[in-house]
Design an enzyme around this catalytic site. Structure first.
Site, PDB file in Angstrom:
ATOM      1  N   ARG A 113      39.438 -72.191  -9.219  1.00 30.96           N
ATOM      2  CA  ARG A 113      40.213 -73.029 -10.190  1.00 30.96           C
ATOM      3  C   ARG A 113      40.087 -72.717 -11.618  1.00 30.96           C
ATOM      4  NH1 ARG A 113      40.594 -78.813  -9.168  1.00 30.96           N
ATOM      5  NH2 ARG A 113      41.064 -79.883 -11.156  1.00 30.96           N
TER       6      ARG A 113
ATOM      7  N   ILE B 209      31.615 -72.808 -13.525  1.00 28.08           N
ATOM      8  CA  ILE B 209      32.080 -74.040 -14.241  1.00 28.08           C
ATOM      9  C   ILE B 209      33.570 -74.145 -13.274  1.00 28.08           C
ATOM     10  CG2 ILE B 209      33.748 -74.621 -16.107  1.00 28.08           C
ATOM     11  CD1 ILE B 209      30.705 -74.717 -16.715  1.00 28.08           C
ATOM     12  N   HIS B 210      33.759 -75.349 -12.928  1.00 25.57           N
ATOM     13  CA  HIS B 210      34.899 -75.662 -11.910  1.00 25.57           C
ATOM     14  C   HIS B 210      35.491 -77.054 -12.061  1.00 25.57           C
ATOM     15  CE1 HIS B 210      32.033 -77.222  -9.039  1.00 25.57           C
ATOM     16  NE2 HIS B 210      33.009 -77.885  -8.755  1.00 25.57           N
ATOM     17  N   ARG B 211      34.853 -77.876 -12.628  1.00 27.65           N
ATOM     18  CA  ARG B 211      35.128 -79.321 -12.456  1.00 27.65           C
ATOM     19  C   ARG B 211      36.544 -79.631 -13.332  1.00 27.65           C
ATOM     20  NH1 ARG B 211      32.062 -82.716  -9.851  1.00 27.65           N
ATOM     21  NH2 ARG B 211      29.970 -82.038  -9.193  1.00 27.65           N
TER      22      ARG B 211
END
Ligand code: UD1
Length: 355
Positions: A237, A204-206
């Site tokens: 992130r 998950i990074h968006r």
């Protein structure tokens, strides 16, 4: 001819690998410019090493920053790089700030621009990647599309005459790495921690999933409640945002690990019970490995994965739980992402357009 590739972020290094090989095979000079958008070794150096990509000819070292600062820092340096190497064509990749900045600087200095992975659309105008891809396609002289659907989007925007369907270069790399792993019988990256077939792999990074604390907390809670262990390969992130908001990434079924190098990622993905991600690349890799995918987004650019039943869009805790425990999708021989030779076609298209 002299082709210049400009890359900066993890997925672009994966796409660069087969292009560098194809350029060499076609006996073309290939200059690599690394913007420095990704600088952590696990997001950058390991890809050059494992995928045997030649070292960059120029490194801009821009690092992190707000969109304007990061994009502007690349723009400010690209003039000098373009004047120094005077390429016959500039190839930009995907949808990051590095893509847009390189496309704009090359266009302004009248260097021909080719865009690899052109025509993808989420139609979500809040995503930075959507701004980057729309603007880059319209700046480019040659749009190299991965799918028929992408060709359709380019045509709808009046770009048909400069578009060529080449297939997806990430598929080229995936097939090569998958076959190499199978041949070498490599040690499993989660050996001792995970039982093959009995864990989920997650990334998950968006921005839309990590920046707002309540959104990140909702996703973390859903993963913590999963019916099998979930290994979250945590991008810097997501680690930074979780720490900032006091959200533990070790809870219930959820275990946070560092990002994996590409061959290890594929090895971990292919024996997982399912993949949960907001990454464009990993959604597609799940499909190509025929592992059920769960995409934590409201839309996807890779619509074929959903239409063929191997990918499900899931946002709430209930949707994520239902997607993870759904029955195995129906087998399919469909190959919407090409035959694993997209890079050769892309280089050929660049030569015939600009040489
Ligand atoms: C970028 C791309 C995204 C792509 C992703 C792949 C844009 C707008 N987004 O997102 O489309 O899917 O790469 O990973 O270009 N950071 C580090 N070390 C690094 C890089 C980043 O610690 O090497 C941290 C920094 O806190 C930075 C944050 O991650 O502020 C965001 O990095 P950035 O490159 O701006 O975007 P990504 O989220 O990686």
């Amino acid at each position: 001819m002299r082709i210049m590739s400009v890359v900066g972020a993890r997925p672009q290094f994966v796409k660069l690998a087969p292009i560098a090989k194809a350029a060499r095979a076609a006996d073309q000079e290939h200059i690599i410019v690394h913007t420095g958008q990704h600088y952590d070794p696990m997001l950058s150096d390991v890809f050059f090493r494992d995928l045997e990509i030649p070292a960059p000819d120029a490194h801009l070292g821009v690092g992190s920053g707000s969109h304007g600062v990061q994009t502007g820092a690349i723009l400010a340096q690209m003039d000098g790089v373009l004047e120094r190497f005077k390429p016959d064509a500039v190839l930009v990749y995907g949808d990051t700030n590095s893509t847009l900045a390189a496309a704009v600087s090359a266009t302004k200095l009248h260097f021909p621009v080719a865009h690899l992975e052109a025509g993808l659309r989420s139609f979500n105008r809040e995503m930075p990647e959507e701004h980057n891809r729309v603007l880059t396609d319209h700046a480019a002289d040659l749009c190299l599309a991965p799918t028929e659907v992408a060709m359709g989007h380019l045509a709808a925007e009046g770009l048909a005459t400069r578009s060529v369907l080449v297939g997806d270069v990430m598929t080229d790399v995936l097939f090569q790495v998958r076959d190499a792993i199978t041949r070498q019988d490599a040690v499993h990256p989660l050996a001792g921690e995970a039982e093959p077939g009995n864990y989920y792999l997650a990334t998950i990074h968006r921005a839309e999933n990590t920046d707002a604390p309540e959104r990140l907390r909702q996703i973390v809670d859903a993963l913590a409640a999963a019916d099998r262990p979930v290994f979250l390969l945590a991008h810097p992130r997501v680690r930074a945002k979780a720490a900032e908001h006091g959200i533990p990434l070790e809870a219930g079924a959820l275990r946070a690990r560092d990002p994996l190098a590409y061959p290890e990622l594929i090895a971990a993905a292919r024996t997982s019970a399912g993949i949960v991600t907001d990454s464009g690349g990993l959604q597609k890799e799940a499909f190509l490995l025929r592992v059920p995918g769960t995409t934590v987004r409201r839309e996807t650019e890779w619509v074929e994965t959903v239409e063929l039943g191997w990918n499900v869009l899931a946002n709430t805790a209930e949707e994520i739980a239902a997607a993870l425990t759904r029955p195995t999708p129906a087998p399919t021989d469909a190959a919407p992402y090409g035959d694993g030779h997209a890079a050769t076609r892309a280089v050929d298209a660049i030569i015939s357009a600009f040489d």
